[in-house]
Scaffold this active site. Sequence first.
Site, PDB file in Angstrom:
ATOM      1  N   ASP A  91       0.821  -1.332  -0.091  1.00 31.88           N
ATOM      2  CA  ASP A  91      -0.019   0.245  -0.130  1.00 31.88           C
ATOM      3  C   ASP A  91       0.706   1.192  -0.203  1.00 31.88           C
ATOM      4  OD1 ASP A  91      -2.232  -1.750   0.341  1.00 31.88           O
ATOM      5  OD2 ASP A  91      -2.516  -1.405   2.260  1.00 31.88           O
ATOM      6  N   TYR A 146       5.879 -10.005   6.823  1.00 31.21           N
ATOM      7  CA  TYR A 146       5.981  -8.879   7.114  1.00 31.21           C
ATOM      8  C   TYR A 146       6.260  -8.350   8.352  1.00 31.21           C
ATOM      9  CZ  TYR A 146       2.969  -7.523   2.892  1.00 31.21           C
ATOM     10  OH  TYR A 146       2.520  -7.333   1.742  1.00 31.21           O
TER      11      TYR A 146
END
Length: 375
Positions: A91, A146
Amino acid sequence: EENGHQNKRLKSDADEEDAEDQNKKSPKRKIVLLMAYSGKGYHGMQRNVGSSQFKTIEDDLVSALVQSGCIPENHGEDMKKMSFQRCARTDKGVSAAGQIVSLKVRLIDDILEKINNYLPSHIRILGLKRVTGGFNSKNKCDARTYSYMLPTFAFAHKDHEVQEELYRLDRETLERVNKLLACYKGTHNFHNFTSQKGPRDPSAKRYIMEMYCGEPFVRENMEFAVIKVKGQSFMMHQIRKMIGLVIAIVKGYAAESIMERSWGEEKVDVPKAPGLGLVLEKVHFEKYNRRFGNDGLHEPLEWTEEEEKIAIFKEQYIYPTIINTEREEKSMANWLSTLPIHDFNSTAVEMQTNNKNSKKSSDLEASDGCGDDSD
């Protein structure tokens, strides 16, 4: 005059032959590139062709691939022509230390050096491997890891007066954070952790392999910690919401029972932590490696040799950006001030009333031939 024309024709024929020879020398091959980038100032990874207003990481990558001679210009305009696929669509503002893209390129000499020459210093290609012709980095990926770097004052209880720079996370709070993060392990319905997915959408079910917060450390007088999460795949904003909910519980805004509730069918208000600290660390190809990694033709998609380069890039570009932006823009502190606005205490009865009302309206919509797409 005729001789002049003939010479020109011979010269242009020779040029064309040279170009053809060059292409034969470097035929197109399916490869993967290991990428690292700092996402600040970019509107995510994925390119939006025709929208130059919002710059993405792929805009800079495609430009470098064209300028270095790895792909023809028209492949940059239509990325399907080079079978381009990213492993994860990060994002806005999100960084990566181990992003993988697959594509077909001409394998020119000194290819990595040439591509990097046309990239800004905060985007680097750190490795390249040949893969099978049908390889697709998104579909062949088994899992993604992540990390989320955050200042530890995010976990200070709301009733305590806290000086951000002086706050230090105690052992008991860290253990509580880890106990809550471990609750996410396994398969759950994460429809409340993304938008545009209803509770009965099968794709809202996601499998989390591990999630934990590491030991805190001090950078520039402020204490930080890094949360790691490994999952099969993630939906938009899912990780930020998973972390946001744990922060809300630890700070005393929400009861622990909200986690169980959030995996049920009812709508739960889950806050979304800032994007700044999120980094795509690593993508995993275990199944592909088992099948093709030792077939004698292809290398396994592991990057042990590149680990040092990845670590150096993180120290140079990713961590300083997160730390400096946090200090200057106070994204975590500003976000924490919005937590009291959230409604964490809606009762099941209120929810049932809301659900009944929304069911009535969806029945009305269904009778009009409209699907119920509300989230």
